[in-house]
Design an enzyme around this catalytic site. Sequence first.
Site, PDB file in Angstrom:
ATOM      1  CE  LYS A 171      -1.994   3.013   2.728  1.00 12.07           C
ATOM      2  NZ  LYS A 171      -2.111   4.122   1.789  1.00 12.07           N
ATOM      3  CD  GLU A 246      13.689   1.446   9.067  1.00 15.21           C
ATOM      4  OE1 GLU A 246      14.179   2.506   9.495  1.00 15.21           O
ATOM      5  OE2 GLU A 246      14.189   0.334   9.281  1.00 15.21           O
ATOM      6  CB  CYS A 280      13.227   9.692   7.284  1.00 13.64           C
ATOM      7  SG  CYS A 280      14.134   8.511   6.259  1.00 13.64           S
ATOM      8  CD  GLU A 382       9.908  13.310  10.754  1.00 10.87           C
ATOM      9  OE1 GLU A 382       8.768  12.881  10.982  1.00 10.87           O
ATOM     10  OE2 GLU A 382      10.782  12.658  10.164  1.00 10.87           O
TER      11      GLU A 382
HETATM   12  P1  NDP Z   1       2.204   8.339   7.636  1.00  8.82           P
HETATM   13  O1  NDP Z   1       2.566   7.608   8.868  1.00  8.82           O
HETATM   14  O2  NDP Z   1       1.077   9.296   7.684  1.00  8.82           O
HETATM   15  O3  NDP Z   1       1.813   7.304   6.478  1.00  8.82           O
HETATM   16  C1  NDP Z   1       2.673   6.284   6.024  1.00  8.82           C
HETATM   17  C2  NDP Z   1       1.853   5.218   5.331  1.00  8.82           C
HETATM   18  O4  NDP Z   1       1.020   4.561   6.288  1.00  8.82           O
HETATM   19  C3  NDP Z   1       0.902   5.763   4.267  1.00  8.82           C
HETATM   20  O5  NDP Z   1       0.793   4.829   3.224  1.00  8.82           O
HETATM   21  C4  NDP Z   1      -0.386   5.876   5.040  1.00  8.82           C
HETATM   22  O6  NDP Z   1      -1.517   5.923   4.222  1.00  8.82           O
HETATM   23  C5  NDP Z   1      -0.332   4.606   5.875  1.00  8.82           C
HETATM   24  N1  NDP Z   1      -1.169   4.601   7.062  1.00  8.82           N
HETATM   25  C6  NDP Z   1      -1.720   5.648   7.718  1.00  8.82           C
HETATM   26  N2  NDP Z   1      -2.448   5.213   8.781  1.00  8.82           N
HETATM   27  C7  NDP Z   1      -2.321   3.857   8.817  1.00  8.82           C
HETATM   28  C8  NDP Z   1      -2.801   2.828   9.689  1.00  8.82           C
HETATM   29  N3  NDP Z   1      -3.573   3.094  10.745  1.00  8.82           N
HETATM   30  N4  NDP Z   1      -2.458   1.556   9.426  1.00  8.82           N
HETATM   31  C9  NDP Z   1      -1.666   1.256   8.370  1.00  8.82           C
HETATM   32  N5  NDP Z   1      -1.202   2.185   7.505  1.00  8.82           N
HETATM   33  C10 NDP Z   1      -1.509   3.462   7.720  1.00  8.82           C
HETATM   34  O7  NDP Z   1       3.533   9.015   7.105  1.00  8.82           O
HETATM   35  P2  NDP Z   1       3.689  10.018   5.892  1.00  8.82           P
HETATM   36  O8  NDP Z   1       3.168   9.384   4.643  1.00  8.82           O
HETATM   37  O9  NDP Z   1       3.162  11.350   6.303  1.00  8.82           O
HETATM   38  O10 NDP Z   1       5.278  10.072   5.735  1.00  8.82           O
HETATM   39  C11 NDP Z   1       6.084  10.938   6.450  1.00  8.82           C
HETATM   40  C12 NDP Z   1       6.740  10.215   7.599  1.00  8.82           C
HETATM   41  O11 NDP Z   1       7.483   9.112   7.146  1.00  8.82           O
HETATM   42  C13 NDP Z   1       7.723  11.099   8.334  1.00  8.82           C
HETATM   43  O12 NDP Z   1       7.537  10.966   9.724  1.00  8.82           O
HETATM   44  C14 NDP Z   1       9.073  10.511   7.970  1.00  8.82           C
HETATM   45  O13 NDP Z   1      10.073  10.687   8.898  1.00  8.82           O
HETATM   46  C15 NDP Z   1       8.729   9.069   7.823  1.00  8.82           C
HETATM   47  N6  NDP Z   1       9.759   8.421   7.026  1.00  8.82           N
HETATM   48  C16 NDP Z   1      10.633   7.573   7.656  1.00  8.82           C
HETATM   49  C17 NDP Z   1      11.658   6.980   6.953  1.00  8.82           C
HETATM   50  C18 NDP Z   1      12.598   6.004   7.603  1.00  8.82           C
HETATM   51  O14 NDP Z   1      13.171   5.207   6.890  1.00  8.82           O
HETATM   52  N7  NDP Z   1      12.797   6.016   8.898  1.00  8.82           N
HETATM   53  C19 NDP Z   1      11.874   7.275   5.518  1.00  8.82           C
HETATM   54  C20 NDP Z   1      10.894   8.172   4.972  1.00  8.82           C
HETATM   55  C21 NDP Z   1       9.872   8.726   5.711  1.00  8.82           C
HETATM   56  P3  NDP Z   1      -2.138   7.383   3.878  1.00  8.82           P
HETATM   57  O15 NDP Z   1      -1.109   8.106   3.090  1.00  8.82           O
HETATM   58  O16 NDP Z   1      -3.332   7.086   3.099  1.00  8.82           O
HETATM   59  O17 NDP Z   1      -2.428   8.026   5.205  1.00  8.82           O
END
Ligand code: NDP
Length: 484
Positions: A171, A246, A280, A382
């Site tokens: 997803k 992550e 990130c 962040e």
């Molecule tokens: P989110 O946590 O909002 O979303 C990440 C993914 O999870 C999306 O596909 C989202 O769908 C989905 N999601 C949301 N709610 C749920 C749930 N309850 N159960 C399962 N899946 C769910 O993050 P962002 O997309 O806003 O990304 C930014 C974040 O990602 C930042 O905090 C960044 O630091 C982190 N990140 C970490 C990295 C690492 O390797 N440590 C690398 C890159 C980013 P939807 O978009 O539809 O909400």
Amino acid sequence: MRVLNYINGSFCQAESGEEIPNKSPSTGLEYGSLPRSDHRDVDRAVEAAKAAQDGWRKLTHSARAKHLQTLANGIEARLQDFAQTESIDNGKPVHLARSLDIPRSISNFRFFAGAAEHFAGESHCDTKQVHVTKRDPLGVVACISPWNLPLYLLTWKIAPALAAGNTVVAKPSEITPATAFLLSQVMDDIGFPKGVLNILHGFGAEVGSPLVNHPDVKAVTFTGGTQTGKQIAVETAASLKKLSLELGGKNPFIVCADADLDKASDMAVKAAFSNQGQICLCGSRIILETSISESFKRLFVAKVKAITVGDPANDRSQLGALVSESQLQKVANYVDKAKQSGGDILTGGEPIHLPAPLENGWYYAPTVIAGLPHDHCVNQDEIFGPVVTLTEAAGEAELIRLANDTVYGLSASIWTNDIGKSMRMSDRIECGMIWVNNWMVRDLRTPFGGQKMSGIGREGGWEAMRFMTQAKNISISYEEADHD
Ligand code: NDP
């Protein structure tokens, strides 16, 4: 672009029949849609992945590797198309997508094709006993990724899952679904085995949550925000699913008094603002040893002022648009808080308005802020945008203290020419990855991941292959031959 789900080798709409509009960050205008999937689509996709499991795991390692290589070739053949699509969907400069995101997605498949060929179990021999440890696939794995590096991070999860013999339901973020859709087109074109990789689009709460909670999903690999990661950990605890998280970061970029300030300030610009500061690993807290603070600041701010923010489709734009209106608002809110607290905005600090047809796009000036206490929310939260802070520290101990003064522990960059100091600091800084005199140098064989609120587990290399498999030990006894 009308994005569709890809389940069991077929493109389909969501069971709900509903669609979510998809906007391009560069113009702020709607340019396509994606399916609003829900638990019914999750059930279908997991069922397809489960049915495909036996066939996929029984393939030889070489056959699986060949499928991954074919997938990589398919993306490579459409590199320009993928890069343009990623740029339109995410707002990042097309040259970044062309030189980083898409090549890395191709490398992810190629690298784990190699891993499929070389990964092996272990054996331990003893008198009259041999212990064979196999590494078996887990079954159906859920791969959930965020919007900042859409295809890059999605394939970083899918590739090891498939290489290890699992089948996948993936997803992507609902905000950036487009290149995952192109990936499903490539799978369709090359005749990738049906059901082995299924891709679902929609909101996290409506697709992601039922997916991680599905009883037939055996492991979840998630990259995203810390809050979402915690929620997934809670939801999967009862079923004891294998979990890799992550999460967020607020990474220190530390410049010691003896560092090469020109090189450090060049890299600090990249570390703070690449991908509009939406990585990130971005170095969003620059911590400077007091004696060089003023000289570094002068060099750095001049370089930041020279950054060109513009149309992501133009190769001369160094920064493009932020991914969404809400992300732009979030950045603006944090900068407002800094201003209210007396922070010194050394450059930036406001949205950028580009001429038509980009006048409604989500652009924000690269922003440097000094003079905030380290416990201020701008130094602690962040922000995930083009905002960096400068803080001074009196010496080695204070540099380390400030570096660790965060709930996160993803990465750090240390600038010094004193090898002893670099090792002492690396020993004491609490994070998963450290670069000395560099930033974001990646080798896919090395462990990737964070400590503290930045996550659980490590991706990359054998770490990923171990996560994607489970050990099974078989002990075989035998009688010694009596040759006398
Ligand atoms: P989110 O946590 O909002 O979303 C990440 C993914 O999870 C999306 O596909 C989202 O769908 C989905 N999601 C949301 N709610 C749920 C749930 N309850 N159960 C399962 N899946 C769910 O993050 P962002 O997309 O806003 O990304 C930014 C974040 O990602 C930042 O905090 C960044 O630091 C982190 N990140 C970490 C990295 C690492 O390797 N440590 C690398 C890159 C980013 P939807 O978009 O539809 O909400």
